[in-house]
Motif scaffolding. Structure first.
Motif, PDB file in Angstrom:
ATOM      1  N   ILE A   1       0.863  -1.176   0.000  1.00  0.00           N
ATOM      2  CA  ILE A   1       0.000   0.000   0.000  1.00  0.00           C
ATOM      3  C   ILE A   1       0.900   1.225   0.000  1.00  0.00           C
ATOM      4  O   ILE A   1       1.775   1.352   0.866  1.00  0.00           O
ATOM      5  N   PRO A   2       0.694   2.141  -0.950  1.00  0.00           N
ATOM      6  CA  PRO A   2       1.533   3.342  -0.981  1.00  0.00           C
ATOM      7  C   PRO A   2       1.345   4.159   0.306  1.00  0.00           C
ATOM      8  O   PRO A   2       0.263   4.238   0.860  1.00  0.00           O
ATOM      9  N   SER A   3       2.434   4.791   0.757  1.00  0.00           N
ATOM     10  CA  SER A   3       2.357   5.561   1.992  1.00  0.00           C
ATOM     11  C   SER A   3       1.418   6.750   1.860  1.00  0.00           C
ATOM     12  O   SER A   3       0.891   7.237   2.854  1.00  0.00           O
ATOM     13  N   GLU A   4       1.177   7.234   0.657  1.00  0.00           N
ATOM     14  CA  GLU A   4       0.237   8.342   0.453  1.00  0.00           C
ATOM     15  C   GLU A   4      -1.182   7.950   0.823  1.00  0.00           C
ATOM     16  O   GLU A   4      -1.972   8.786   1.282  1.00  0.00           O
ATOM     17  N   ARG A   5      -1.509   6.702   0.674  1.00  0.00           N
ATOM     18  CA  ARG A   5      -2.861   6.256   1.036  1.00  0.00           C
ATOM     19  C   ARG A   5      -2.983   6.029   2.529  1.00  0.00           C
ATOM     20  O   ARG A   5      -4.052   6.230   3.095  1.00  0.00           O
ATOM     21  N   VAL A   6      -1.891   5.619   3.176  1.00  0.00           N
ATOM     22  CA  VAL A   6      -1.940   5.370   4.604  1.00  0.00           C
ATOM     23  C   VAL A   6      -1.859   6.678   5.377  1.00  0.00           C
ATOM     24  O   VAL A   6      -2.614   6.924   6.315  1.00  0.00           O
ATOM     25  N   ASN A   7      -0.918   7.559   4.990  1.00  0.00           N
ATOM     26  CA  ASN A   7      -0.724   8.859   5.636  1.00  0.00           C
ATOM     27  C   ASN A   7      -0.929   9.962   4.607  1.00  0.00           C
ATOM     28  O   ASN A   7       0.029  10.453   4.009  1.00  0.00           O
ATOM     29  N   PRO A   8      -2.177  10.380   4.387  1.00  0.00           N
ATOM     30  CA  PRO A   8      -2.401  11.405   3.360  1.00  0.00           C
ATOM     31  C   PRO A   8      -1.799  12.747   3.798  1.00  0.00           C
ATOM     32  O   PRO A   8      -1.785  13.071   4.977  1.00  0.00           O
ATOM     33  N   PRO A   9      -1.290  13.511   2.831  1.00  0.00           N
ATOM     34  CA  PRO A   9      -0.726  14.834   3.182  1.00  0.00           C
ATOM     35  C   PRO A   9      -1.829  15.757   3.693  1.00  0.00           C
ATOM     36  O   PRO A   9      -2.944  15.749   3.194  1.00  0.00           O
ATOM     37  N   GLN A  10      -1.455  16.569   4.690  1.00  0.00           N
ATOM     38  CA  GLN A  10      -2.472  17.459   5.288  1.00  0.00           C
ATOM     39  C   GLN A  10      -2.410  18.843   4.745  1.00  0.00           C
ATOM     40  O   GLN A  10      -1.539  19.447   4.392  1.00  0.00           O
TER      41      GLN A  10
END
Length: 49
Positions: free
Chosen positions: A40-49
């Protein structure tokens, strides 16, 4: 009327054949277990705020 009986008999034979193949697959085929890894790409787990 005989053609209707012939058609229904033909449909019953087809359905019986399909059912028999399904029973044979369930009886004789064993699934193999294996480990599955999904990245799972980290962008999906920790979306930018």
């Amino acid at each position: 009327m005989p053609t209707l009986f012939r058609f229904l008999f033909f449909c019953a034979v087809i359905v019986g054949s399909v059912y028999g193949v399904m029973v044979a697959l369930v009886t004789f085929v064993e699934p193999t277990e294996r480990e599955v890894t999904i990245r799972i790409p980290s962008e999906r787990v920790n979306p930018p705020q």
